[in-house]
Design a protein around this motif. Structure first.
Motif, PDB file in Angstrom:
ATOM      1  N   ASP A 170      26.202  37.975  38.161  1.00 39.53           N
ATOM      2  CA  ASP A 170      26.092  36.547  37.884  1.00 39.53           C
ATOM      3  C   ASP A 170      27.234  35.802  38.583  1.00 39.53           C
ATOM      4  OD1 ASP A 170      25.160  34.190  36.077  1.00 39.53           O
ATOM      5  OD2 ASP A 170      27.333  34.317  35.781  1.00 39.53           O
ATOM      6  N   PRO A 171      26.928  34.786  39.412  1.00 41.84           N
ATOM      7  CA  PRO A 171      27.967  34.103  40.206  1.00 41.84           C
ATOM      8  C   PRO A 171      29.098  33.516  39.374  1.00 41.84           C
ATOM      9  CG  PRO A 171      25.790  33.536  41.020  1.00 41.84           C
ATOM     10  CD  PRO A 171      25.580  34.285  39.741  1.00 41.84           C
ATOM     11  N   GLN A 172      28.761  32.931  38.222  1.00 37.08           N
ATOM     12  CA  GLN A 172      29.809  32.339  37.388  1.00 37.08           C
ATOM     13  C   GLN A 172      30.750  33.400  36.848  1.00 37.08           C
ATOM     14  OE1 GLN A 172      30.233  29.096  37.107  1.00 37.08           O
ATOM     15  NE2 GLN A 172      28.338  28.504  38.147  1.00 37.08           N
ATOM     16  N   ARG A 173      30.209  34.511  36.389  1.00 42.41           N
ATOM     17  CA  ARG A 173      31.038  35.595  35.868  1.00 42.41           C
ATOM     18  C   ARG A 173      31.825  36.260  36.994  1.00 42.41           C
ATOM     19  NH1 ARG A 173      28.051  39.480  31.766  1.00 42.41           N
ATOM     20  NH2 ARG A 173      30.235  40.078  31.493  1.00 42.41           N
ATOM     21  N   TRP A 174      31.203  36.355  38.174  1.00 41.79           N
ATOM     22  CA  TRP A 174      31.925  36.908  39.316  1.00 41.79           C
ATOM     23  C   TRP A 174      33.159  36.059  39.618  1.00 41.79           C
ATOM     24  CZ3 TRP A 174      32.724  34.038  43.785  1.00 41.79           C
ATOM     25  CH2 TRP A 174      33.506  34.689  44.752  1.00 41.79           C
ATOM     26  N   TYR A 175      33.007  34.741  39.645  1.00 39.80           N
ATOM     27  CA  TYR A 175      34.139  33.874  39.972  1.00 39.80           C
ATOM     28  C   TYR A 175      35.259  34.028  38.942  1.00 39.80           C
ATOM     29  CZ  TYR A 175      37.021  29.873  41.115  1.00 39.80           C
ATOM     30  OH  TYR A 175      38.093  29.091  41.458  1.00 39.80           O
ATOM     31  N   GLU A 176      34.898  34.025  37.669  1.00 44.62           N
ATOM     32  CA  GLU A 176      35.918  34.174  36.624  1.00 44.62           C
ATOM     33  C   GLU A 176      36.683  35.480  36.806  1.00 44.62           C
ATOM     34  OE1 GLU A 176      36.927  32.144  34.335  1.00 44.62           O
ATOM     35  OE2 GLU A 176      35.476  30.548  34.718  1.00 44.62           O
ATOM     36  N   SER A 177      35.958  36.545  37.084  1.00 46.46           N
ATOM     37  CA  SER A 177      36.586  37.845  37.251  1.00 46.46           C
ATOM     38  C   SER A 177      37.495  37.861  38.474  1.00 46.46           C
ATOM     39  CB  SER A 177      35.514  38.935  37.383  1.00 46.46           C
ATOM     40  OG  SER A 177      36.104  40.186  37.638  1.00 46.46           O
ATOM     41  N   ALA A 178      36.991  37.380  39.610  1.00 44.94           N
ATOM     42  CA  ALA A 178      37.787  37.378  40.842  1.00 44.94           C
ATOM     43  C   ALA A 178      39.019  36.493  40.697  1.00 44.94           C
ATOM     44  CB  ALA A 178      36.929  36.918  42.020  1.00 44.94           C
ATOM     45  N   TYR A 179      38.842  35.339  40.084  1.00 43.52           N
ATOM     46  CA  TYR A 179      39.964  34.409  39.931  1.00 43.52           C
ATOM     47  C   TYR A 179      41.050  34.998  39.039  1.00 43.52           C
ATOM     48  CZ  TYR A 179      42.624  30.149  39.104  1.00 43.52           C
ATOM     49  OH  TYR A 179      43.647  29.232  39.043  1.00 43.52           O
ATOM     50  N   ASN A 180      40.648  35.629  37.941  1.00 49.45           N
ATOM     51  CA  ASN A 180      41.614  36.124  36.961  1.00 49.45           C
ATOM     52  C   ASN A 180      42.210  37.478  37.317  1.00 49.45           C
ATOM     53  OD1 ASN A 180      41.618  33.962  35.017  1.00 49.45           O
ATOM     54  ND2 ASN A 180      39.544  34.571  34.471  1.00 49.45           N
ATOM     55  N   THR A 181      41.749  38.086  38.403  1.00 43.65           N
ATOM     56  CA  THR A 181      42.301  39.383  38.797  1.00 43.65           C
ATOM     57  C   THR A 181      42.897  39.291  40.200  1.00 43.65           C
ATOM     58  OG1 THR A 181      40.077  40.092  39.515  1.00 43.65           O
ATOM     59  CG2 THR A 181      40.791  40.736  37.293  1.00 43.65           C
ATOM     60  N   ILE A 182      42.111  39.565  41.205  1.00 41.17           N
ATOM     61  CA  ILE A 182      42.662  39.700  42.558  1.00 41.17           C
ATOM     62  C   ILE A 182      43.268  38.407  43.095  1.00 41.17           C
ATOM     63  CG2 ILE A 182      41.340  41.713  43.244  1.00 41.17           C
ATOM     64  CD1 ILE A 182      39.261  39.940  44.481  1.00 41.17           C
ATOM     65  N   TYR A 183      42.723  37.248  42.717  1.00 42.09           N
ATOM     66  CA  TYR A 183      43.289  36.007  43.235  1.00 42.09           C
ATOM     67  C   TYR A 183      44.627  35.685  42.576  1.00 42.09           C
ATOM     68  CZ  TYR A 183      43.834  31.201  44.751  1.00 42.09           C
ATOM     69  OH  TYR A 183      44.337  30.044  45.303  1.00 42.09           O
ATOM     70  N   ARG A 184      44.675  35.755  41.258  1.00 40.02           N
ATOM     71  CA  ARG A 184      45.923  35.424  40.563  1.00 40.02           C
ATOM     72  C   ARG A 184      47.014  36.452  40.848  1.00 40.02           C
ATOM     73  NH1 ARG A 184      45.053  33.552  34.439  1.00 40.02           N
ATOM     74  NH2 ARG A 184      47.262  33.109  34.773  1.00 40.02           N
ATOM     75  N   ILE A 185      46.608  37.711  40.987  1.00 41.60           N
ATOM     76  CA  ILE A 185      47.588  38.751  41.250  1.00 41.60           C
ATOM     77  C   ILE A 185      48.231  38.561  42.618  1.00 41.60           C
ATOM     78  CG2 ILE A 185      47.893  41.227  41.614  1.00 41.60           C
ATOM     79  CD1 ILE A 185      47.427  40.258  38.666  1.00 41.60           C
ATOM     80  N   SER A 186      47.486  37.993  43.566  1.00 40.37           N
ATOM     81  CA  SER A 186      48.007  37.814  44.922  1.00 40.37           C
ATOM     82  C   SER A 186      49.323  37.057  44.926  1.00 40.37           C
ATOM     83  CB  SER A 186      46.990  37.068  45.793  1.00 40.37           C
ATOM     84  OG  SER A 186      45.821  37.829  45.968  1.00 40.37           O
ATOM     85  N   GLY A 187      49.461  36.066  44.071  1.00 41.25           N
ATOM     86  CA  GLY A 187      50.678  35.273  44.038  1.00 41.25           C
ATOM     87  C   GLY A 187      51.893  36.046  43.568  1.00 41.25           C
ATOM     88  N   ALA A 188      51.662  37.109  42.788  1.00 42.60           N
ATOM     89  CA  ALA A 188      52.790  37.876  42.256  1.00 42.60           C
ATOM     90  C   ALA A 188      53.569  38.566  43.353  1.00 42.60           C
ATOM     91  CB  ALA A 188      52.287  38.903  41.243  1.00 42.60           C
ATOM     92  N   PHE A 189      52.919  38.850  44.458  1.00 40.62           N
ATOM     93  CA  PHE A 189      53.586  39.597  45.523  1.00 40.62           C
ATOM     94  C   PHE A 189      54.465  38.710  46.397  1.00 40.62           C
ATOM     95  CE2 PHE A 189      50.173  42.247  44.105  1.00 40.62           C
ATOM     96  CZ  PHE A 189      50.727  43.511  44.125  1.00 40.62           C
ATOM     97  N   TYR A 190      54.558  37.425  46.041  1.00 36.72           N
ATOM     98  CA  TYR A 190      55.480  36.534  46.745  1.00 36.72           C
ATOM     99  C   TYR A 190      56.653  36.154  45.844  1.00 36.72           C
ATOM    100  CZ  TYR A 190      51.705  36.162  50.115  1.00 36.72           C
ATOM    101  OH  TYR A 190      50.735  36.460  51.039  1.00 36.72           O
ATOM    102  N   SER A 191      56.776  36.863  44.717  1.00 35.69           N
ATOM    103  CA  SER A 191      57.835  36.546  43.759  1.00 35.69           C
ATOM    104  C   SER A 191      59.179  37.077  44.248  1.00 35.69           C
ATOM    105  CB  SER A 191      57.504  37.175  42.400  1.00 35.69           C
ATOM    106  OG  SER A 191      57.565  38.592  42.498  1.00 35.69           O
ATOM    107  N   PRO A 192      60.293  36.480  43.763  1.00 35.44           N
ATOM    108  CA  PRO A 192      61.629  36.956  44.145  1.00 35.44           C
ATOM    109  C   PRO A 192      61.848  38.422  43.808  1.00 35.44           C
ATOM    110  CG  PRO A 192      61.755  34.807  43.098  1.00 35.44           C
ATOM    111  CD  PRO A 192      60.344  35.276  42.917  1.00 35.44           C
ATOM    112  N   ILE A 193      61.286  38.870  42.670  1.00 36.65           N
ATOM    113  CA  ILE A 193      61.454  40.269  42.271  1.00 36.65           C
ATOM    114  C   ILE A 193      60.831  41.197  43.300  1.00 36.65           C
ATOM    115  CG2 ILE A 193      60.649  41.985  40.602  1.00 36.65           C
ATOM    116  CD1 ILE A 193      61.249  39.989  38.404  1.00 36.65           C
TER     117      ILE A 193
END
Length: 247
Positions: free
Chosen positions: A94-117
């Protein structure tokens, strides 16, 4: 290179479950996004392909029998041309569920790898630097190329998702294509591949919570390493300052 199965579905459509299922059915090893992190030498090869440069696909897929998820799904058409006997599996949900899943996992996690730590860990840990390069490549391929840098625009992302799926349906001959939801289990997958249904249950893996747990464990390891490095550096500075004062 002789791929027997090409997964054309975007990530977060059950691709990890499909990877494990294919390997169980004898179509392994199967390439998946995680392979990019396991083989950092592949990053520059994939980056060249992303920019339209000629690529010897054998360097990436030499011993693999299947591929699913990104980055392979972006190049499904090129891979199909080079593997004319391969079968294509388009994982969908389901496209809506796919977006929620992608946004809350691989997309949000991507930003963590630019952290100072993460930056601090990368100063002294080659593995952290390799992971960062792999993440940067994934960002270039997925978020910038496939989604035009507009993944946060929900309607645009879903439209891109649906357009990709329709393009696969139009390009791949029907007799070589399986449009598949992993919740369907072994039945349609085994029938399509012409193999027997295994005795064990289908491997339903990598849901949103499991994915977050996997990433959290790795981030905790990197955070611990970064803090250890920071304390060590601070100790060295204090020691050096103390020696200067004594002299």
């Amino acid at each position: 290179m002789s791929l027997e199965v090409i997964g054309a579905g975007f990530g977060r459509t059950g691709t990890m479950s499909l990877k494990v299922a294919l390997e169980e059915l004898g179509f392994g090893p199967c390439y998946h996004m995680r392979e990019v992190f396991a083989h950092p030498e592949h990053v520059e090869l994939w980056r060249a392909a992303t920019h339209g440069k000629p690529l010897d696909w054998e360097q990436i897929f030499g011993h693999y029998r299947a591929t699913v998820d990104w980055p392979g799904c972006t190049f499904y058409n090129e891979l199909l041309e080079r593997n004319p006997d391969a079968k294509v599996i388009l994982t969908v949900r389901d496209p809506q569920r796919w977006y929620e899943s992608a946004y809350n996992t691989i997309y949000r996690i991507s930003g963590a790898f630019y952290s100072p730590i993460f930056y601090l860990a990368g100063l002294v840990m080659p593995r952290a630097r390799q992971v960062k390069r792999a993440r940067q490549f994934i960002a270039e391929l997925v978020w910038e190329r496939d989604f035009d840098g507009r993944f946060e625009e929900r309607e645009h992302a879903i439209e891109t998702f649906e357009r990709h799926n329709e393009e696969v349906r139009q390009r791949v001959p029907p007799e070589r294509l399986l449009v598949y939801e992993v919740k369907e289990g072994w039945g349609p997958l085994c029938e399509f591949l012409g193999v027997k249904v295994p005795d064990q249950q289908f491997p339903y893996l990598n849901d949103t919570e499991a994915f977050r747990g996997w990433v959290s464990r790795r981030m905790r390891l990197l955070t611990t390493a970064a803090l250890t490095i920071g304390v060590s550096l601070a100790g060295l500075v204090v020691l050096r300052f103390s020696r200067r004062r004594r002299h």
